[in-house]
Design an enzyme around this catalytic site. Structure first.
Site, PDB file in Angstrom:
ATOM      1  CB  ILE A 130      -0.948   0.012   1.221  1.00 21.21           C
ATOM      2  CG1 ILE A 130      -1.973  -1.128   1.139  1.00 21.21           C
ATOM      3  CG2 ILE A 130      -1.639   1.366   1.364  1.00 21.21           C
ATOM      4  CD1 ILE A 130      -3.029  -0.962   0.083  1.00 21.21           C
ATOM      5  CD  GLU A 131       2.525   3.659   3.791  1.00 22.04           C
ATOM      6  OE1 GLU A 131       2.981   4.639   3.183  1.00 22.04           O
ATOM      7  OE2 GLU A 131       1.639   3.753   4.661  1.00 22.04           O
ATOM      8  CB  THR A 132       6.661   2.104  -1.463  1.00 21.60           C
ATOM      9  OG1 THR A 132       7.019   0.796  -0.972  1.00 21.60           O
ATOM     10  CG2 THR A 132       6.831   3.130  -0.363  1.00 21.60           C
ATOM     11  CE1 TYR A 321      -1.714   3.327   4.452  1.00 20.16           C
ATOM     12  CE2 TYR A 321      -2.107   2.554   6.684  1.00 20.16           C
ATOM     13  CZ  TYR A 321      -1.290   2.650   5.578  1.00 20.16           C
ATOM     14  OH  TYR A 321      -0.042   2.055   5.598  1.00 20.16           O
TER      15      TYR A 321
END
Length: 339
Positions: A130-132, A321
């Site tokens: 999800i982050e990168t 999120y």
């Protein structure tokens, strides 16, 4: 005048030095810069108290510049979208396949991190995805510019981001990072797991024992550090995260949808004849719980969030999120178990 000229951009310093303000916009600019100057002086004192020299602080700030794009991004975050627009951004087949490949490549490391820190492996994989996108998109904002901009020119959260700027100077010294080649998100987060400087300093681990905590280039350290972050914030392995609710009426008047505060309900406060679990599960109703609302196009879905859901929000305060991470983790687990 030495510190004043060093801490202010040349054009803005000239504006203040002249003391002229022919238009309202000039007055506003001068006022904002006067405020920023006072904050920079406070920042200098803070860093001096931490052992940095005046020259070190001035040199550090001299490498930073204001970036309006950072302010624009901060005021229009993805988390402001409704759920039906938000989740398709992250819950894609492309991300799922990339996650499975990343998991397979680092299977031994992920298993070791899960066991050592007591964190379900699919959550570790989901967070990095999800982050990168597994290191594919780590951000193009110079970290120092992002934190400088938000720390001195974004009043709603300036105090928080000045602390992160302070942590950044310490972090670059501790980990020998090149401040001129340190890029990340518009909020100053960096690396595979997008750690802000304070999180990097407090939760990063040297998981491959090579003598450096490298979250920027080393997926092994990143995997261990994400697991440690969740462990330190109270993740309970194999415990439920969130359960969909069925409602025959609206929420009771004394129950509010979660909006970022500490959990203050128990599951027993929320569940009732008119608010029940959509699936059968053996649940301790005395445990802390919250209500998550997911806005669909025509109505809303409601979920019961439990301790582990709250732990995900320690990574990012948005309930959207946290739900995206959870749902993506379940897709990952199902696909991985089927391999």
């Amino acid at each position: 005048m030495k510190i004043l000229s060093k801490l202010l951009p040349p054009l803005l310093f000239a504006t203040l030095s002249l003391g002229t303000s022919a238009h309202t916009s000039d007055s506003k600019l001068a006022s904002e810069e006067a405020s920023a100057l006072a904050l920079k002086s406070e920042f200098l004192q803070t860093q001096l108290a931490l052992g940095f020299s005046e020259k070190e602080v001035e040199t550090f700030l001299a490498t930073a510049k204001f970036d309006q794009a950072v302010i624009d991004a901060m005021t229009k975050p993805w988390e402001a979208k409704p759920w039906h627009q938000y989740h398709p951004i992250f819950l894609t087949e492309k991300r799922l396949n990339a996650g499975l490949d990343f998991w397979k490549e680092h299977e031994v490391t992920v298993s070791r991190a899960a066991k050592e820190f007591g964190v379900d492996p699919e959550i570790i994989i989901a967070i990095i995805g999800i982050e990168t996108f597994y290191g594919g998109y780590m951000g193009n904002y110079p970290v120092i510019d992002a934190l400088y901009t938000l720390g001195f020119y974004y009043p709603p959260r300036a105090t928080f981001f000045r602390k992160e700027l302070s942590n950044l100077q310490t972090l670059t010294k501790e980990e020998r990072l090149d401040i001129n080649n340190l890029n990340g998100s518009y909020a100053g987060a960096m690396g595979f797991g997008q750690f802000i400087p304070s999180s990097y300093r407090h939760y990063a681990v040297d998981f491959d024992n090579d003598g450096q905590r490298d979250l920027l280039n080393n997926p092994v350290d990143a995997i261990g550090s994400v697991a440690n972050y969740f462990h330190q914030h109270g993740w309970v392995e194999k415990a439920p995260v969130a359960i969909p609710l069925t409602m025959s009426a609206g929420l009771p008047s004394d129950i509010q949808v979660w909006a970022g505060e500490r959990i203050h309900y128990q599951a027993s406060d929320i569940l009732s004849p008119s608010v029940s679990l959509a699936e059968s599960i053996d649940l301790d109703i005395s445990q802390p719980a919250l209500v998550v609302e997911l806005e669909q196009e025509l109505s809303s879905d409601y979920w019961l969030g439990l301790n582990n859901f709250y732990v995900i929000t320690r990574y990012n305060r948005s309930p959207l999120y946290a739900m995206a991470v959870y749902q993506f983790s379940q897709k990952l687990k199902k696909a991985h178990d089927a391999l």
